[in-house]
Structures are given as C-alpha cells and as structure tokens.
Design a protein around this motif. Structure first.
Motif, PDB file in Angstrom:
ATOM      1  N   TYR A   7      43.571  39.910  41.645  1.00  0.00           N
ATOM      2  CA  TYR A   7      42.273  40.529  41.967  1.00  0.00           C
ATOM      3  C   TYR A   7      41.122  39.599  41.628  1.00  0.00           C
ATOM      4  CZ  TYR A   7      41.811  41.676  36.973  1.00  0.00           C
ATOM      5  OH  TYR A   7      41.703  41.612  35.615  1.00  0.00           O
ATOM      6  N   ALA A   8      41.235  38.826  40.538  1.00  0.00           N
ATOM      7  CA  ALA A   8      40.180  37.891  40.153  1.00  0.00           C
ATOM      8  C   ALA A   8      40.156  36.705  41.110  1.00  0.00           C
ATOM      9  CB  ALA A   8      40.394  37.422  38.716  1.00  0.00           C
ATOM     10  N   ALA A   9      41.335  36.214  41.494  1.00  0.00           N
ATOM     11  CA  ALA A   9      41.399  35.093  42.438  1.00  0.00           C
ATOM     12  C   ALA A   9      40.765  35.473  43.770  1.00  0.00           C
ATOM     13  CB  ALA A   9      42.854  34.661  42.635  1.00  0.00           C
ATOM     14  N   ARG A  10      40.997  36.716  44.229  1.00  0.00           N
ATOM     15  CA  ARG A  10      40.404  37.161  45.489  1.00  0.00           C
ATOM     16  C   ARG A  10      38.886  37.266  45.385  1.00  0.00           C
ATOM     17  NH1 ARG A  10      45.359  39.673  45.722  1.00  0.00           N
ATOM     18  NH2 ARG A  10      44.747  41.546  44.593  1.00  0.00           N
ATOM     19  N   ALA A  11      38.390  37.674  44.215  1.00  0.00           N
ATOM     20  CA  ALA A  11      36.935  37.750  44.024  1.00  0.00           C
ATOM     21  C   ALA A  11      36.322  36.355  44.080  1.00  0.00           C
ATOM     22  CB  ALA A  11      36.618  38.418  42.691  1.00  0.00           C
ATOM     23  N   VAL A  12      36.973  35.379  43.435  1.00  0.00           N
ATOM     24  CA  VAL A  12      36.480  33.999  43.484  1.00  0.00           C
ATOM     25  C   VAL A  12      36.451  33.516  44.931  1.00  0.00           C
ATOM     26  CG1 VAL A  12      36.993  31.603  42.843  1.00  0.00           C
ATOM     27  CG2 VAL A  12      37.233  33.432  41.146  1.00  0.00           C
ATOM     28  N   GLU A  13      37.528  33.795  45.644  1.00  0.00           N
ATOM     29  CA  GLU A  13      37.618  33.342  47.034  1.00  0.00           C
ATOM     30  C   GLU A  13      36.516  33.954  47.897  1.00  0.00           C
ATOM     31  OE1 GLU A  13      40.983  33.052  50.598  1.00  0.00           O
ATOM     32  OE2 GLU A  13      41.392  34.196  48.771  1.00  0.00           O
ATOM     33  N   ARG A  14      36.248  35.234  47.733  1.00  0.00           N
ATOM     34  CA  ARG A  14      35.212  35.898  48.542  1.00  0.00           C
ATOM     35  C   ARG A  14      33.839  35.320  48.256  1.00  0.00           C
ATOM     36  NH1 ARG A  14      36.495  42.361  48.764  1.00  0.00           N
ATOM     37  NH2 ARG A  14      34.390  42.380  49.684  1.00  0.00           N
ATOM     38  N   LEU A  15      33.548  35.101  46.974  1.00  0.00           N
ATOM     39  CA  LEU A  15      32.237  34.554  46.619  1.00  0.00           C
ATOM     40  C   LEU A  15      32.082  33.122  47.132  1.00  0.00           C
ATOM     41  CD1 LEU A  15      32.035  36.010  43.017  1.00  0.00           C
ATOM     42  CD2 LEU A  15      30.291  36.372  44.775  1.00  0.00           C
ATOM     43  N   GLU A  16      33.126  32.318  47.011  1.00  0.00           N
ATOM     44  CA  GLU A  16      33.013  30.920  47.421  1.00  0.00           C
ATOM     45  C   GLU A  16      33.013  30.783  48.941  1.00  0.00           C
ATOM     46  OE1 GLU A  16      35.415  28.188  45.120  1.00  0.00           O
ATOM     47  OE2 GLU A  16      33.900  28.429  43.536  1.00  0.00           O
ATOM     48  N   GLN A  17      33.700  31.658  49.648  1.00  0.00           N
ATOM     49  CA  GLN A  17      33.639  31.644  51.111  1.00  0.00           C
ATOM     50  C   GLN A  17      32.236  31.992  51.600  1.00  0.00           C
ATOM     51  OE1 GLN A  17      36.787  34.233  52.480  1.00  0.00           O
ATOM     52  NE2 GLN A  17      38.310  32.559  52.516  1.00  0.00           N
ATOM     53  N   GLY A  58      31.133  47.608  50.333  1.00  0.00           N
ATOM     54  CA  GLY A  58      32.320  48.376  50.692  1.00  0.00           C
ATOM     55  C   GLY A  58      33.282  48.569  49.540  1.00  0.00           C
ATOM     56  N   GLU A  59      33.119  47.785  48.465  1.00  0.00           N
ATOM     57  CA  GLU A  59      33.939  47.940  47.270  1.00  0.00           C
ATOM     58  C   GLU A  59      33.222  48.844  46.255  1.00  0.00           C
ATOM     59  OE1 GLU A  59      36.869  46.814  47.312  1.00  0.00           O
ATOM     60  OE2 GLU A  59      36.843  45.141  48.744  1.00  0.00           O
ATOM     61  N   GLN A  60      33.980  49.385  45.347  1.00  0.00           N
ATOM     62  CA  GLN A  60      33.359  50.169  44.278  1.00  0.00           C
ATOM     63  C   GLN A  60      32.691  49.210  43.292  1.00  0.00           C
ATOM     64  OE1 GLN A  60      36.041  52.676  42.052  1.00  0.00           O
ATOM     65  NE2 GLN A  60      34.465  53.326  40.607  1.00  0.00           N
ATOM     66  N   LEU A  71      27.331  42.691  37.176  1.00  0.00           N
ATOM     67  CA  LEU A  71      27.887  43.887  37.795  1.00  0.00           C
ATOM     68  C   LEU A  71      29.396  43.893  37.565  1.00  0.00           C
ATOM     69  CD1 LEU A  71      29.484  42.977  40.601  1.00  0.00           C
ATOM     70  CD2 LEU A  71      27.184  42.897  41.524  1.00  0.00           C
ATOM     71  N   THR A  72      29.983  45.068  37.711  1.00  0.00           N
ATOM     72  CA  THR A  72      31.438  45.212  37.608  1.00  0.00           C
ATOM     73  C   THR A  72      31.950  45.705  38.952  1.00  0.00           C
ATOM     74  OG1 THR A  72      31.328  45.721  35.248  1.00  0.00           O
ATOM     75  CG2 THR A  72      33.329  46.368  36.408  1.00  0.00           C
ATOM     76  N   VAL A  73      32.898  44.964  39.526  1.00  0.00           N
ATOM     77  CA  VAL A  73      33.484  45.365  40.792  1.00  0.00           C
ATOM     78  C   VAL A  73      34.931  45.775  40.535  1.00  0.00           C
ATOM     79  CG1 VAL A  73      34.109  42.973  41.363  1.00  0.00           C
ATOM     80  CG2 VAL A  73      33.950  44.676  43.186  1.00  0.00           C
ATOM     81  N   ILE A  74      35.351  46.862  41.163  1.00  0.00           N
ATOM     82  CA  ILE A  74      36.722  47.360  41.008  1.00  0.00           C
ATOM     83  C   ILE A  74      37.540  46.858  42.189  1.00  0.00           C
ATOM     84  CG2 ILE A  74      38.170  49.378  40.606  1.00  0.00           C
ATOM     85  CD1 ILE A  74      35.947  49.009  38.526  1.00  0.00           C
ATOM     86  N   LEU A  75      38.499  45.970  41.888  1.00  0.00           N
ATOM     87  CA  LEU A  75      39.370  45.431  42.918  1.00  0.00           C
ATOM     88  C   LEU A  75      40.818  45.740  42.551  1.00  0.00           C
ATOM     89  CD1 LEU A  75      37.732  41.919  43.482  1.00  0.00           C
ATOM     90  CD2 LEU A  75      37.524  43.937  44.956  1.00  0.00           C
ATOM     91  N   GLY A  77      42.053  48.378  41.726  1.00  0.00           N
ATOM     92  CA  GLY A  77      42.078  49.276  40.577  1.00  0.00           C
ATOM     93  C   GLY A  77      41.723  48.623  39.263  1.00  0.00           C
ATOM     94  N   SER A  78      41.391  47.329  39.290  1.00  0.00           N
ATOM     95  CA  SER A  78      41.072  46.601  38.042  1.00  0.00           C
ATOM     96  C   SER A  78      39.594  46.254  38.001  1.00  0.00           C
ATOM     97  CB  SER A  78      41.899  45.314  37.949  1.00  0.00           C
ATOM     98  OG  SER A  78      43.277  45.597  37.923  1.00  0.00           O
TER      99      SER A  78
END
Length: 448
Positions: A7-17, A58-60, A71-75, A77-78
C-alpha cells in the motif's frame, strides 16, 4: 534490504507519476535499518496538501493536520500518513511551530527533525538519503541532535524527553553535546503538556534499558518529576539495603514486568522515604510509615500528569500496600485475596518481588513470596469463598432470622470473616447457627 509494504509503494508510485518526489521517512526507516519491522510507515512528499488531495481523490482521506501539510490516506485498509516537505517557523511557545513553510527539498525537511537516526529517508529505487549521517549513528548506537542541539531543544522541549525515552527503548548513548544541550534547556519542560510528559516517561519506564537511563539521566527525570528529586541523595543507612533510595528504586523498576502501572508503582513506591527518614543511636536509618507518605506524594503527582482514574487508583493501591504482608498461611492468603481481589494480589506479588530483588536482599525473601504465590494458586484452585455472594446464606436468610436494614450486611460480613478463617464453615446450617449465636451475644436472644 528495505521493502515498502504494497500500500505504501502504491502511494509513492501515484505521487511520483503525478510529478511529486516522495520518500519514506523517520522511524520506519530507522527501524528497518535496525532489522525491526516498522509498526507503520510515513511518507514525505514534494506535493502540497491540495496536490495530495487531488492525487488521492476517490480514496478515503483523513485531514490529520492539513494546515501543517499532513493527511492520512487509507489504502487497502491500512492508514498511511503523508506530509508535505516543510520547514518550521519560530517556536514562541517552546513546543509547537508558529507556522510552517512548504518546500520542495527533502533535505530541508530532514534538517528540521530532532535526532539524526530519525532524519533519514528511503526510496525503493533511489535508496537511502542520509545527509546527517544517521546511519553511522545508528550503527554506533548514538543519539545525536540534527544540527545545533540547543536550537533543536529550544524549538520543542518535548525532544528532551524523547531523547531519554529513545535511550531507554533503543539502548543508545546520548552524544555529549546533545546531552549537554538537553540539560541546558531543562527549564523549558514547563512548556510541555502534562499528558505528553506522562506518555514519554511511561515509554521510558517500559523500555528495555530503563534502569540504565534512569540512573544516568536522573537530573532530566527530576526536572520532569521534581517530587522525586529528594530520593536522589537519600541514603538508607540500613543493613537491608545496599543502595540509596534512588538506586534501589531504579533497580526495582527493572524487576517488574514492562507494564505501565507496575513500572509507575515501582517508581513511586519509596518516594515518601526522604520525608520520613530517621536515624537511631546506632546510625541505622528507619522509614516508618513511608508507604503512607509515598501514596500521598503519588496522589499529587499522578493527577498532575493526567493519569486516568482507573490507573491512578491501581497505582496508589500498589504504592500504599507494597510493604503490607500478603500472608504466610492459606487463611491469611484468603483474607488478602478477599480484600484485594486476584488481579491486585498478583500485582502486589510482582511489586514485592521487585522490591526484594532491588534491595539486593537474601534469596529466601523472594522464596517466601513464591510460597505465597503457590498458596494463592491453591486457594483459587479450591474455589474458596472470598466474597458475600459466595456465602451459603444470603440476605433473605438473615431477614428470616429477624434482622433488617444495615444489620443484614453487618451479619453477612461477620459470617464471611468466619469463613475466611475456616473454609469448612461455608455451609448453610453452620452459618445460620453462627448467626443465631452472634445475635444472642448482641441481643441476649435471637429474633425469630
């Protein structure tokens, strides 16, 4: 080798993209380098708060502290805390930044952090970014302030307590200039909220290296808990003790399980000794009534630190009762168990064992407590009567004998007392006979 959870790796990827450099930062990097799995992961990014919100549309999302860039994003469930790179403004209250300035440089963000071992960043492709040589300090088990240490502790006095807490949890030595600056800024601890003082000291007390930390940094502990300062120079002058009051206390703290209420009770159990010390003609020190004095001191300290009512009551009982015998026979153990309940009885056993070992006393003192524990387990195995509801008679039976009002409760307590002396008495016919006899003693005849 470090690995971001999915979930953390996907967040990094989304921000860097989306064009925003992003790193894992802080405690998760430190713990990973130590070979410890982090409890949670924190990210730091070049994205401003409104840009983060667009990336995770679109995310919580929980706006944890959006004005400070967090901010805290729930991806999956984490929860994942993400903060914009920032530098802090002035700290006029000695605790919180007056404001923050968002920046685009990870180095600027790391420069505002407290200790070098927490001022590292990691990226799955770029690897470790360590501008303040935190990895070196981590390897050498050293806590060193980032940049000028006086500035760090002037900005936020809580960092002083975080420093000694880290020393206790990690077993690290505090670098000399950093420790000196912590001591120079001790007066600023008054800026720290009582709840935060309690939280940091609780974690310190429960740390693996708590004993060493309490001994080495007692002046810092004393600045946070001035009620304990008289313990530091109070000798015991007693053949049962080979340490002064503080030395004994610190060693006793390390002998009880790493559970907050037990550790706090152990820290405070002899806090009243300096106030009631006397020395006899032979030069032997005595501390008569010190549990009462210790309870009184704890009774002011715990509310000041905003302990919960439940924890306060538990700690005060352990402090007040730590010197009271639990019983060297099953009869006395039943009485103590009825008075305390099983949970507090076991608490006191642990406190007493810690107290005994902390005195460097003879092994048979602890052996006596182990014998008491065996008797406790036997009494519990027998399902002995320890409360009014376990009696073979009840209030209706007392009413049938002619008792009413408060006299019913008084008689039931008398019968329980008799059963605690002799468990075999807990039979209906025996208890009714005892009640009639007692009524005859009180009134000259029983009431039918």
């Amino acid at each position: 080798m470090m690995h971001l959870p999915g979930y953390a790796a996907r967040a990094v990827e989304r921000l860097e993209q989306a064009g925003f450099e992003t790193w894992a930062v802080g405690g998760c990097v430190r713990d990973s380098l130590r070979g410890i799995r982090p409890h949670d992961w924190d990210l730091c990014t070049a994205a401003a708060p409104e840009e983060m919100l667009r990336v995770f549309e679109g995310e919580q999302v929980i706006e944890t502290g959006l004005k400070h860039g967090t901010l805290t994003v729930i991806l999956d469930g984490s929860p994942l805390e993400i903060t914009t790179y920032r530098t802090d403004g002035g700290y006029s209250d000695g605790r919180h930044p007056d404001g923050v300035r968002f920046v685009r440089s990870i180095r600027e963000d790391l420069a505002r952090r407290d200790f070098t071992v927490g001022a590292m960043a990691w990226h799955p492709e770029r690897g470790l970014f360590d501008p303040f040589e935190g990895r070196n300090d981590l390897k050498n088990r050293i806590l060193r302030a980032v940049g000028d240490p006086d500035t760090r502790f002037t900005e936020d006095a809580l960092r002083i307590l975080r420093g000694v807490r880290f020393a206790s949890e990690l077993g690290f030595a505090i670098e000399g200039n950093t420790a000196a600056a912590m001591r120079r800024q001790l007066g600023r601890l008054s800026c720290v909220a009582a709840e935060r003082v309690r939280e940091e000291l609780t974690r310190l007390l429960c740390g693996r290296w708590a004993q060493r930390t309490l001994l080495k940094y007692n002046d810092i502990i004393g600045a946070a808990l001035p009620e304990l300062v008289p313990m530091f120079s109070c000798t015991q002058d007693n053949p049962h003790h080979c340490y002064d009051v503080w030395g004994h206390t610190v060693r006793a703290v390390g002998q009880v399980p790493s559970e907050p209420c037990l550790r706090w009770a152990m820290l405070l159990h002899d806090s009243g000794k300096p106030a009631c010390k006397t020395v006899d003609e032979q030069g032997i020190g005595h501390f008569r009534g010190h549990p009462k004095h210790s309870r009184a001191l704890a009774g002011t300290l715990l509310p000041r630190l905003r302990f919960s009512k439940e924890d306060t009551e538990r700690i005060l009982l352990l402090v007040e009762q730590h010197d009271r015998p639990l019983g060297d026979s099953e009869k006395l153990v039943r009485r103590s168990l009825a008075r305390l309940g099983e949970a507090r009885f076991r608490d006191l056993l642990m406190i007493k064992k810690g107290d005994a070992v902390g005195q460097n006393t003879q092994p048979w003192d602890v052996g006596t407590l182990c014998a008491t524990e065996r008797m406790l387990n036997e009494v519990l195995r027998q399902n002995a009567c320890l409360s009014l509801r376990q009696l073979a008679v009840n209030g209706h039976d007392m009413q049938a004998l002619g008792l009413g009002g408060a006299a019913i409760g008084e008689m039931l307590r008398y019968l329980l007392d008799a059963v605690l002396d002799d468990e075999s008495r807990n039979r209906r016919e025996i208890l009714l006979r005892l009640a009639r006899t007692k009524m005859e003693e009180n009134y000259g005849q029983h009431r039918e």
